[in-house]
Design a protein around this motif. Structure first.
Motif, PDB file in Angstrom:
ATOM      1  N   VAL A 137       9.680 -18.146  -6.140  1.00 45.01           N
ATOM      2  CA  VAL A 137       9.343 -16.780  -5.724  1.00 45.01           C
ATOM      3  C   VAL A 137       8.184 -16.297  -6.576  1.00 45.01           C
ATOM      4  CG1 VAL A 137      10.148 -14.399  -5.523  1.00 45.01           C
ATOM      5  CG2 VAL A 137      11.723 -16.281  -5.038  1.00 45.01           C
ATOM      6  N   THR A 138       7.203 -15.643  -5.951  1.00 44.35           N
ATOM      7  CA  THR A 138       6.097 -15.054  -6.698  1.00 44.35           C
ATOM      8  C   THR A 138       5.929 -13.600  -6.306  1.00 44.35           C
ATOM      9  OG1 THR A 138       3.814 -15.418  -7.434  1.00 44.35           O
ATOM     10  CG2 THR A 138       4.228 -15.588  -5.068  1.00 44.35           C
ATOM     11  N   GLU A 139       5.252 -12.860  -7.178  1.00 41.56           N
ATOM     12  CA  GLU A 139       5.142 -11.406  -7.037  1.00 41.56           C
ATOM     13  C   GLU A 139       3.696 -10.989  -6.803  1.00 41.56           C
ATOM     14  OE1 GLU A 139       7.179  -8.236  -9.821  1.00 41.56           O
ATOM     15  OE2 GLU A 139       5.273  -8.849 -10.713  1.00 41.56           O
ATOM     16  N   PHE A 140       3.493  -9.980  -5.947  1.00 42.09           N
ATOM     17  CA  PHE A 140       2.183  -9.382  -5.703  1.00 42.09           C
ATOM     18  C   PHE A 140       2.287  -7.886  -6.020  1.00 42.09           C
ATOM     19  CE2 PHE A 140       2.641 -12.985  -2.882  1.00 42.09           C
ATOM     20  CZ  PHE A 140       1.426 -13.634  -2.960  1.00 42.09           C
ATOM     21  N   GLN A 155       0.773  -4.142  -5.870  1.00 47.10           N
ATOM     22  CA  GLN A 155      -0.127  -3.306  -5.083  1.00 47.10           C
ATOM     23  C   GLN A 155       0.100  -1.827  -5.409  1.00 47.10           C
ATOM     24  OE1 GLN A 155      -2.608  -4.217  -2.379  1.00 47.10           O
ATOM     25  NE2 GLN A 155      -2.486  -5.829  -3.932  1.00 47.10           N
ATOM     26  N   PRO A 156      -0.812  -0.940  -5.011  1.00 48.97           N
ATOM     27  CA  PRO A 156      -0.631   0.487  -5.322  1.00 48.97           C
ATOM     28  C   PRO A 156       0.668   1.071  -4.767  1.00 48.97           C
ATOM     29  CG  PRO A 156      -2.889   0.067  -4.628  1.00 48.97           C
ATOM     30  CD  PRO A 156      -2.126  -1.195  -4.388  1.00 48.97           C
ATOM     31  N   TRP A 157       1.122   0.567  -3.644  1.00 49.37           N
ATOM     32  CA  TRP A 157       2.352   1.096  -3.032  1.00 49.37           C
ATOM     33  C   TRP A 157       3.618   0.440  -3.585  1.00 49.37           C
ATOM     34  CZ3 TRP A 157       3.817  -3.513  -1.144  1.00 49.37           C
ATOM     35  CH2 TRP A 157       2.840  -4.369  -0.655  1.00 49.37           C
ATOM     36  N   GLY A 158       3.485  -0.554  -4.458  1.00 43.87           N
ATOM     37  CA  GLY A 158       4.660  -1.206  -5.014  1.00 43.87           C
ATOM     38  C   GLY A 158       4.439  -2.700  -5.170  1.00 43.87           C
ATOM     39  N   LYS A 159       5.510  -3.469  -5.064  1.00 45.83           N
ATOM     40  CA  LYS A 159       5.450  -4.915  -5.241  1.00 45.83           C
ATOM     41  C   LYS A 159       5.982  -5.628  -3.995  1.00 45.83           C
ATOM     42  CE  LYS A 159       6.116  -4.618 -10.250  1.00 45.83           C
ATOM     43  NZ  LYS A 159       6.968  -4.975 -11.403  1.00 45.83           N
ATOM     44  N   SER A 189       8.942 -10.154   1.322  1.00 49.93           N
ATOM     45  CA  SER A 189       9.900  -9.062   1.200  1.00 49.93           C
ATOM     46  C   SER A 189       9.462  -8.078   0.128  1.00 49.93           C
ATOM     47  CB  SER A 189      11.285  -9.625   0.853  1.00 49.93           C
ATOM     48  OG  SER A 189      12.211  -8.591   0.587  1.00 49.93           O
ATOM     49  N   LEU A 190      10.019  -6.861   0.185  1.00 48.35           N
ATOM     50  CA  LEU A 190       9.784  -5.860  -0.852  1.00 48.35           C
ATOM     51  C   LEU A 190      10.714  -6.052  -2.038  1.00 48.35           C
ATOM     52  CD1 LEU A 190       9.293  -2.683   1.382  1.00 48.35           C
ATOM     53  CD2 LEU A 190       7.563  -3.716  -0.107  1.00 48.35           C
ATOM     54  N   SER A 191      11.686  -6.949  -1.885  1.00 47.62           N
ATOM     55  CA  SER A 191      12.633  -7.185  -2.972  1.00 47.62           C
ATOM     56  C   SER A 191      13.015  -8.661  -3.005  1.00 47.62           C
ATOM     57  CB  SER A 191      13.891  -6.335  -2.767  1.00 47.62           C
ATOM     58  OG  SER A 191      14.872  -6.630  -3.751  1.00 47.62           O
ATOM     59  N   PHE A 215      -6.720 -15.546  -1.664  1.00 42.20           N
ATOM     60  CA  PHE A 215      -6.290 -14.468  -0.765  1.00 42.20           C
ATOM     61  C   PHE A 215      -6.111 -13.122  -1.449  1.00 42.20           C
ATOM     62  CE2 PHE A 215      -2.575 -12.036   0.710  1.00 42.20           C
ATOM     63  CZ  PHE A 215      -3.025 -11.636   1.960  1.00 42.20           C
ATOM     64  N   TYR A 216      -5.607 -13.111  -2.686  1.00 41.89           N
ATOM     65  CA  TYR A 216      -5.049 -11.884  -3.249  1.00 41.89           C
ATOM     66  C   TYR A 216      -5.909 -11.196  -4.298  1.00 41.89           C
ATOM     67  CZ  TYR A 216      -1.937  -9.262  -6.413  1.00 41.89           C
ATOM     68  OH  TYR A 216      -1.381  -8.331  -7.238  1.00 41.89           O
ATOM     69  N   ARG A 217      -6.456 -11.922  -5.249  1.00 41.57           N
ATOM     70  CA  ARG A 217      -7.068 -11.296  -6.414  1.00 41.57           C
ATOM     71  C   ARG A 217      -8.257 -10.410  -6.030  1.00 41.57           C
ATOM     72  NH1 ARG A 217      -4.321 -13.722 -10.438  1.00 41.57           N
ATOM     73  NH2 ARG A 217      -3.789 -15.925 -10.149  1.00 41.57           N
ATOM     74  N   GLY A 218      -8.259  -9.202  -6.605  1.00 43.33           N
ATOM     75  CA  GLY A 218      -9.351  -8.268  -6.357  1.00 43.33           C
ATOM     76  C   GLY A 218      -9.225  -7.484  -5.069  1.00 43.33           C
ATOM     77  N   ARG A 219      -8.101  -7.615  -4.371  1.00 40.77           N
ATOM     78  CA  ARG A 219      -7.934  -6.922  -3.083  1.00 40.77           C
ATOM     79  C   ARG A 219      -6.748  -5.958  -3.155  1.00 40.77           C
ATOM     80  NH1 ARG A 219      -7.432 -10.987   1.735  1.00 40.77           N
ATOM     81  NH2 ARG A 219      -8.122  -9.170   2.932  1.00 40.77           N
TER      82      ARG A 219
END
Length: 284
Positions: A154-157, A159-163, A183-185, A259-263
């Motif tokens: 499992v990995t985590e992202f 973001q301003p609205w949460g994880k 998922s959000l959790s 895909f993710y970094r800087g976005r």
């Protein structure tokens, strides 16, 4: 006397030497060239004994567009080695990795780097809370056929609205994603969704090995029971040893770089939609 650096060098093509000359014979080879003085060959470009890489003119301008096109295939671009590999495989271009690096620097292309986290990384380890298993994979990440060895984590992202959390299953024969859940959790509902996709994709009669770390999800009786009932052998990394699951860690690293970094995304739904699209592009 001659500069020893000249030995084993290549004299470029010229009107008097259309095929060039490999100086395996040292000064004798130089003297055999018609209408060229030794002094000129040793000191005057392009016949100097050594040349700095960054002083060499840039390669064919028509390659610049191809370099930009390959670089733009992922939101955060890609490194010069991957660009060079694509140029050689897709266009048949004979180009060195460092030549592509030089072009990318000249036209201002730079791959997003892996930055130090500003927060504590997610960890699912909570001690021994259920059944644990030996490390049957033993860092042997090679597989001779599909559905022989699988790995998950499992990995985590952030973001301003949460994880958001991603739980994929990789088939180590080709490192192909065979199932995943966003998922959000990082709860058991996510694992159940991931396993449901895995059972749907797994061919009848397959009995793969599924490797994970010692996270609480993978010790849960519901998770262990589902694997057992489907004939899947379970394997676990040793405590605190991420290298035992390096195949999935590497997958996460490439995914986040490309895909993710800087976005940032405005909503979880938008993030999930784009991540699913990234997965589809990677498997076409």
């Amino acid at each position: 006397m001659t500069d020893k650096a000249a030995l084993g060098q290549i004299v470029p093509k010229s009107p008097d030497c259309p095929e060039g000359l490999f100086l395996k014979d040292g000064i004798e080879g130089l003297l055999s060239l018609p209408h060229h003085s030794v002094d000129m060959l040793l000191t005057d470009p392009p016949y100097g004994t050594t040349r700095n890489f960054w002083d060499v003119p840039l390669p064919l301008p028509e390659l610049w567009e191809a370099v930009e096109e390959v670089f733009s295939r992922t939101p955060n671009g890609c490194g010069h080695r991957q660009v060079a590999m694509c140029l050689r495989a897709e266009l048949g271009v004979r180009v060195a990795d460092k030549t592509v690096l030089k072009v990318m620097r000249e036209i201002g292309l730079r791959c997003g780097i892996r930055r130090r986290r500003g927060h504590r990384a997610y960890s699912s380890y909570m001690g021994r809370v259920g059944e644990t298993f030996e490390n049957l994979l033993g860092r042997d990440f090679s597989a001779s056929r599909p559905w022989e060895k699988l790995a998950t984590d499992v990995t985590e992202f952030v973001q301003p609205w949460g994880k958001a959390y991603l739980a994929p299953v990789l088939d180590l024969c080709g490192n192909r994603v065979v199932s995943w859940s966003i998922s959000l959790s990082p709860n058991m509902e996510q694992q159940e969704e991931m396993l449901a996709g895995l059972w749907e994709a797994m061919p009848e009669g397959a009995t793969p090995l599924l490797h994970s770390d010692m996270g609480w999800q993978y010790q849960h009786s519901g998770y262990v029971g589902q694997l057992r009932s489907h004939g899947v052998r379970q394997s676990m990394s040793r405590k605190g040893n991420c290298l035992d699951n390096a195949c999935v860690e590497g997958f996460f690293g490439h995914l986040k770089d490309e895909f993710y970094r800087g976005r940032e995304w405005a909503t979880f739904e938008g993030f999930m939609r784009d991540l699913e699209a990234y997965r589809s592009e990677e498997h076409t």
